[in-house]
Design an enzyme around this catalytic site. Structure first.
Site, PDB file in Angstrom:
ATOM      1  N   HIS A  93     -12.005   1.548  -8.076  1.00 23.48           N
ATOM      2  CA  HIS A  93     -11.671   0.525  -7.090  1.00 23.48           C
ATOM      3  C   HIS A  93     -12.186   0.895  -5.696  1.00 23.48           C
ATOM      4  O   HIS A  93     -11.577   0.529  -4.695  1.00 23.48           O
ATOM      5  CB  HIS A  93     -10.168   0.254  -7.073  1.00 23.48           C
ATOM      6  N   HIS A 207      -5.191   3.179  -3.086  1.00 20.53           N
ATOM      7  CA  HIS A 207      -6.394   2.401  -2.848  1.00 20.53           C
ATOM      8  C   HIS A 207      -7.554   3.295  -2.400  1.00 20.53           C
ATOM      9  O   HIS A 207      -7.364   4.252  -1.636  1.00 20.53           O
ATOM     10  CB  HIS A 207      -6.133   1.342  -1.779  1.00 20.53           C
ATOM     11  N   SER A 255      -1.667   2.621   0.058  1.00 16.29           N
ATOM     12  CA  SER A 255      -2.828   2.812   0.929  1.00 16.29           C
ATOM     13  C   SER A 255      -3.078   4.298   1.156  1.00 16.29           C
ATOM     14  O   SER A 255      -2.133   5.099   1.180  1.00 16.29           O
ATOM     15  CB  SER A 255      -2.563   2.142   2.282  1.00 16.29           C
ATOM     16  N   GLU A 463      -4.402  -5.389 -10.078  1.00 18.50           N
ATOM     17  CA  GLU A 463      -3.686  -4.456  -9.213  1.00 18.50           C
ATOM     18  C   GLU A 463      -2.181  -4.677  -9.310  1.00 18.50           C
ATOM     19  O   GLU A 463      -1.667  -5.688  -8.837  1.00 18.50           O
ATOM     20  CB  GLU A 463      -4.157  -4.628  -7.760  1.00 18.50           C
ATOM     21  N   TYR A 500      -3.696  -9.436  -7.842  1.00 22.49           N
ATOM     22  CA  TYR A 500      -2.510  -8.581  -7.824  1.00 22.49           C
ATOM     23  C   TYR A 500      -1.409  -9.077  -8.758  1.00 22.49           C
ATOM     24  O   TYR A 500      -1.394 -10.233  -9.180  1.00 22.49           O
ATOM     25  CB  TYR A 500      -1.939  -8.525  -6.404  1.00 22.49           C
TER      26      TYR A 500
END
Length: 572
Positions: A93, A207, A255, A463, A500
């Protein structure tokens, strides 16, 4: 003991000024390569002539076009030994990988268009890497260890804490503790010969967005740097041609950048060359933890029969089992819709539409909803009722199923072309007829469960947020209790991409992740329903299993795909 082999190759992708996939920004274009994008594969054989193939690519997404191409090549090379259900395709990703690899219209608009040259290169390289791994199999011990990041390791933060805190099973946290609002564990599968680790698979959800949309080069981002660092260490310890796969767990709301007080200021301080250094450091955190898992004894994976089940679900209009929908017997998904928060992006990782435009867009979306639901004599009234019941709190900006923006057909959107190049490209393709019959986003999605010994791996498309992924694991665990499966793991970004999946509670907050949960507030419940059924099938003897093996996405009409192919990028 299993027979196992592994291999890796660089993806031969030439930067040509096409936009990269991930941020959806018109200016985010590749003109160079920084850390080469790689393809890594591991193949397993058991004594019953069953096989599993794991392939992880340094891409932003796996698409149906990529998967179908690889299956076709492997089928031609391996013949009856190849079973598509036994192939797991996943990706790191990275947001610094190529766009243009999907035949669905929306995710290619920014590229612009479909780039068959990239898809062919990816298919060729992945197929050959898997075949190389197949040809290199030798007796191999497989073990599983689970390690955990210390709380003070600065590797990951939850970027949607307000949504995470709505889940009844979590302890609410304040914005000084976003680093704890995620799964900080890392399962590591180790592949050893003569006691020496030669390959590994790490699963940790974060991520790959250390490198922002201001950069202009292909790059593997944190997962790519993790793999490079681990392979260098394994080679230094005596391994020959080691392969380290750093795949994703539940990364949807996670994140690699700090989230908390002063988050925007801290993100702005990391720019240019510092972004690559930051990605390298984040990757080394992951690599170091994965390598530490190799020092533990771990749990030996018994050489039982390898199993794999794959089934595609048509997501729109599907009913969820009330057991996963708070007892609601009328919980349905709908045609895919994107909410205003999808277009506004995330505040740190990937800002999008300015906030000054988001308010009016949400107002118009609500006004359109009221207009549609007040006119009971409208022929589409029942359809609108079902749509808005499914989509719930979402302020719908784009109806991807109907191909409308705030009620306007794409070609007649009353926004001038100069206002946004992405909108201009969407209108141009719609006027050409390039999107008439083509899907904008996937609606037929793959669900897959594979087992290695006493371990099951749930392979999810798209996701999944931290808690959504945990609920899927819990669902599968409940179905497999007493079957001999002792550990259930989850890998995301597998086999296709459609945005998502949040929990229903998270969805009500309509953060970015909720706005990009396309099929509505019961999306997770429908996925749980599908995975529960697949897990139940796994418990049955082979001859008694009965599940959908035939449903597949429909290919884009060739004439429309041609209109969307090889569009010159800006400045080319």
């Amino acid at each position: 003991m299993y027979q196992a082999g592994w291999s890796k190759r660089q993806l031969p992708l030439k930067p040509q000024g096409y936009a990269m996939h991930g941020y959806g920004q018109w200016h985010h274009r590749a003109h160079a390569t920084r850390l080469p994008l790689m393809c890594r594969a591991i193949v397993l054989h058991d004594s019953h002539q069953q096989h599993l193939m794991f392939c992880c690519l340094d891409l932003g997404y796996i698409t149906h076009a990529i998967r179908e191409g690889i299956c076709e090549r492997l089928g031609a090379s391996l013949g009856r030994d190849f079973n598509a259900e036994q192939l797991v395709l996943t990706c790191t990703h990275t947001h610094s990988g190529p766009g243009g690899c999907s035949q669905d219209g929306l995710y290619n608009l920014v590229t612009p268009g479909y780039v068959p040259e990239y898809v062919e290169a990816i298919v060729d390289t992945a197929s050959q890497t898997i075949l190389d791994a197949w040809a290199s199999t030798e007796p191999t011990d497989v073990s599983l260890s689970v390690v955990r990041f210390d709380n003070d390791t600065p590797v990951a933060w939850n970027r949607s804490l307000i949504a995470y805190n709505q889940n009844p099973e979590v302890t609410p946290l304040d914005n000084h503790h976003t680093h704890l609002a995620l799964d900080r564990s890392m399962p590591v599968l180790a592949f050893r010969r003569q006691g020496q680790t030669q390959a590994l698979v790490s699963l940790f959800g974060v991520h790959a967005t250390c490198v922002g949309s201001g950069q202009k080069a292909f790059d593997g981002d944190n997962k790519g740097y993790a793999a490079r660092h681990a392979e260098q260490q394994l080679e230094a310890d005596g391994s020959r041609n080691p392969v380290a796969i750093f795949a994703q767990g539940t990364a949807g709301d996670v994140s690699p950048h700090y989230h908390g007080p002063g988050q925007k200021r801290r993100r702005k301080a990391i720019h240019g060359e510092a972004e690559y250094q930051y990605a390298c450091r984040n990757g080394e955190f992951q690599s170091t933890l994965a390598l530490s898992a190799l020092e533990a004894v771990g749990t030996a994976i018994a050489p039982h029969r390898l199993e794999a089940l794959l089934s595609y679900l048509h997501l729109p209009g599907r009913k969820a089992d009330p057991a996963y929908a708070d007892g609601n017997g009328e919980a349905y998904t709908s045609e895919p819709c994107h909410g205003v928060p999808f277009f506004t992006g995330t505040p740190v990782d990937g800002p999008g539409m300015p906030g000054i435009l988001a308010g009016p867009a949400a107002w118009r979306a609500r006004r359109l909803r009221r207009k549609r639901l007040i006119n009971v004599n409208d022929p589409g009234y029942r359809d609108y009722q079902r749509l808005y019941l499914a989509q719930g709190a979402k302020d719908i900006l784009l109806e991807a199923g109907r191909k409308q923006v705030l009620g306007y057909p794409l070609a007649r959107l009353p926004l001038p072309d100069f206002a946004d190049p992405l909108v201009a490209e969407m209108k141009r393709q719609a006027r050409l007829g390039a999107l008439n019959q083509s899907d904008l986003v996937p609606s037929v999605l793959p669900l897959q469960i594979v087992t290695i010994g006493q371990m099951a791996l749930v392979c999810c498309p798209g996701e999944f947020t931290t808690v959504a992924g945990q609920r899927v694991r819990d669902t599968v665990v409940a179905q497999l209790t007493g079957s001999g499966i002792e550990q259930v793991l989850l890998m995301s970004y597998c086999n296709d991409y459609m945005g998502y999946v949040t929990t229903r509670e998270e969805y009500q907050q309509q953060c970015y992740e909720g706005g990009h949960t396309l099929y509505g507030q019961w999306t997770l419940a429908v996925f749980q329903t599908g995975f529960a059924e697949l897990a139940r099938q796994l418990r049955l003897p082979l001859e008694q299993r009965s599940y959908d093996r035939d449903t597949r996405p429909q290919p884009a009409p060739p004439t429309e795909l041609t209109l969307r192919c090889n569009i010159k990028p800006p400045g080319a």
